[in-house]
Scaffold this active site. Sequence first.
Site, short mmCIF file in Angstrom:
data_model
loop_
_atom_site.label_atom_id
_atom_site.label_comp_id
_atom_site.label_asym_id
_atom_site.label_seq_id
_atom_site.Cartn_x
_atom_site.Cartn_y
_atom_site.Cartn_z
N ASP A 15 0.86 -1.19 0.00
CA ASP A 15 0.00 0.00 0.00
C ASP A 15 0.90 1.24 0.00
O ASP A 15 2.08 1.16 0.34
CB ASP A 15 -0.91 0.02 1.23
CG ASP A 15 -1.86 1.22 1.24
OD1 ASP A 15 -2.49 1.50 0.21
OD2 ASP A 15 -1.95 1.91 2.28
N SER A 16 0.29 2.38 -0.33
CA SER A 16 1.04 3.64 -0.29
C SER A 16 1.44 3.98 1.15
O SER A 16 2.36 4.76 1.36
CB SER A 16 0.17 4.76 -0.85
OG SER A 16 -0.99 4.89 -0.05
N TYR A 47 -0.96 8.53 -2.41
CA TYR A 47 -0.95 8.32 -3.85
C TYR A 47 -2.22 8.90 -4.49
O TYR A 47 -2.25 9.14 -5.69
CB TYR A 47 -0.94 6.82 -4.17
CG TYR A 47 0.40 6.12 -4.07
CD1 TYR A 47 1.50 6.70 -3.45
CD2 TYR A 47 0.55 4.84 -4.61
CE1 TYR A 47 2.71 6.02 -3.36
CE2 TYR A 47 1.76 4.16 -4.53
CZ TYR A 47 2.84 4.75 -3.91
OH TYR A 47 4.03 4.07 -3.84
N GLY A 48 -3.26 9.06 -3.67
CA GLY A 48 -4.60 9.36 -4.19
C GLY A 48 -4.72 10.65 -4.97
O GLY A 48 -5.65 10.81 -5.75
N CYS A 78 -4.29 -1.48 -2.14
CA CYS A 78 -4.47 -0.03 -2.31
C CYS A 78 -5.35 0.14 -3.53
O CYS A 78 -5.00 -0.34 -4.62
CB CYS A 78 -3.09 0.59 -2.54
SG CYS A 78 -3.15 2.35 -2.95
N ASN A 79 -6.48 0.79 -3.36
CA ASN A 79 -7.40 0.98 -4.48
C ASN A 79 -6.78 1.88 -5.55
O ASN A 79 -6.98 1.67 -6.74
CB ASN A 79 -8.71 1.59 -4.00
CG ASN A 79 -9.52 0.60 -3.20
OD1 ASN A 79 -10.38 -0.09 -3.74
ND2 ASN A 79 -9.26 0.50 -1.91
N THR A 80 -6.06 2.90 -5.10
CA THR A 80 -5.48 3.85 -6.05
C THR A 80 -4.48 3.12 -6.95
O THR A 80 -4.49 3.29 -8.17
CB THR A 80 -4.80 5.00 -5.28
OG1 THR A 80 -5.72 5.49 -4.31
CG2 THR A 80 -4.40 6.12 -6.21
N GLU A 163 -3.93 9.25 8.06
CA GLU A 163 -2.46 9.23 8.17
C GLU A 163 -1.98 10.10 9.33
O GLU A 163 -0.95 9.84 9.92
CB GLU A 163 -1.82 9.72 6.85
CG GLU A 163 -1.94 8.73 5.69
CD GLU A 163 -0.94 7.58 5.74
OE1 GLU A 163 0.20 7.79 6.19
OE2 GLU A 163 -1.31 6.47 5.31
N CYS A 197 -11.31 2.63 -0.43
CA CYS A 197 -9.95 3.03 -0.05
C CYS A 197 -9.61 2.28 1.23
O CYS A 197 -10.41 2.25 2.17
CB CYS A 197 -9.88 4.53 0.18
SG CYS A 197 -8.28 5.05 0.86
N THR A 198 -8.44 1.68 1.24
CA THR A 198 -8.11 0.80 2.36
C THR A 198 -7.83 1.56 3.66
O THR A 198 -7.71 0.95 4.72
CB THR A 198 -6.90 -0.10 2.00
OG1 THR A 198 -5.80 0.74 1.58
CG2 THR A 198 -7.25 -1.05 0.88
N HIS A 199 -7.74 2.88 3.58
CA HIS A 199 -7.59 3.68 4.80
C HIS A 199 -8.93 3.86 5.53
O HIS A 199 -8.95 4.14 6.72
CB HIS A 199 -7.06 5.08 4.49
CG HIS A 199 -5.59 5.15 4.25
ND1 HIS A 199 -4.97 4.57 3.18
CD2 HIS A 199 -4.61 5.76 4.97
CE1 HIS A 199 -3.67 4.82 3.23
NE2 HIS A 199 -3.43 5.54 4.31
N1 DGL Z 1 -5.04 3.31 0.73
C1 DGL Z 1 -5.05 3.79 -0.61
C2 DGL Z 1 -6.28 3.31 -1.35
O1 DGL Z 1 -6.85 2.30 -1.01
C3 DGL Z 1 -4.96 5.28 -0.82
C4 DGL Z 1 -4.09 6.06 0.02
C5 DGL Z 1 -3.39 7.15 -0.71
O2 DGL Z 1 -4.02 8.12 -1.18
O3 DGL Z 1 -2.19 7.01 -0.82
O4 DGL Z 1 -6.68 3.94 -2.30
#
Ligand code: DGL
Length: 278
Positions: A15-16, A47-48, A78-80, A163, A197-199
């Site tokens: 993940d990011s 990363y988003g 990570c979805n992104t 974060e 989004c995994t966050h």
């Molecule tokens: N956790 C990442 C996701 O699932 C995104 C986090 C990021 O923006 O880096 O998209």
Amino acid sequence: MVNCQTAKGPIGVFDSGYGGLTILRQIRKIMPQYDYLYLGDNARTPYGTRSFDIVYEFTLQAVRYLFEQGCHLVILACNTASAKALRSIQQEDLPKLDPKRRVLGVIRPTVEVVGSISKTRHVGIMATPGTIYSRTYELEIAKLSPDIQVTGEACPMWVPLVENEEYDSPGADYFVRERIESLLHRDPLIDSVILGCTHYPLLIGKIRKYMPEGVNIIEQGSYVAQSLENYLGRHQEIKERITTGGTARYLTTEQAEAFQSKAAIFMGSPLEAERVQL
Ligand code: DGL
């Protein structure tokens, strides 16, 4: 070609930052027997809000790194990264790196369940701007459930809230509420919302608070874990290349100490991390 080891190795989870830990936690719950190697690119998160090219470049570096550490299977938790890099990596890079290794994402397993959950056939996606503007969820849902109308809502502030450990703060209330209201205003018939989004599982308390009753909140961790278990059941050739010591190692591109304290919140228990350079 990567530095090819034919020896068995752990499952790589990328993940990011910290978000992928919510996926790893669910995977370990149902498959504790395997070894896992987690990599968070915390030095370059989020990363988003980054461009397609940059997310692809960073994700490919991470995949190569995990391959070099002996992983035969890497999950982009990570979805992104799944939205912006997975297809290119699978189609263009894997054949050159090592056609026998596999990289899987988190979007497809999530999309596979939505058709059986939504009654109104109106579904909302809450995710990073990168994931929403890639339209990957729309495209994947259209393939499996073409009768579903999808509305995406970009939530640029949600990852920074997580974060920065602000997910329980009054500030988080404001940002969570305004995005949910915006989504449901755009399509009041939505009865199911994918947290893409995994966050976001860390914001679940606030999300439940502002999501009207009767709207299903779809968290992806358990679906991704089940889908991985199915996948390994169907792919013995991959399964037999995974080591089964029941361990998890954590790598981060930022300082190990900072990662350890925050990651413990995501995983629900203390852990040790090592800093690496991609
Ligand atoms: N956790 C990442 C996701 O699932 C995104 C986090 C990021 O923006 O880096 O998209």
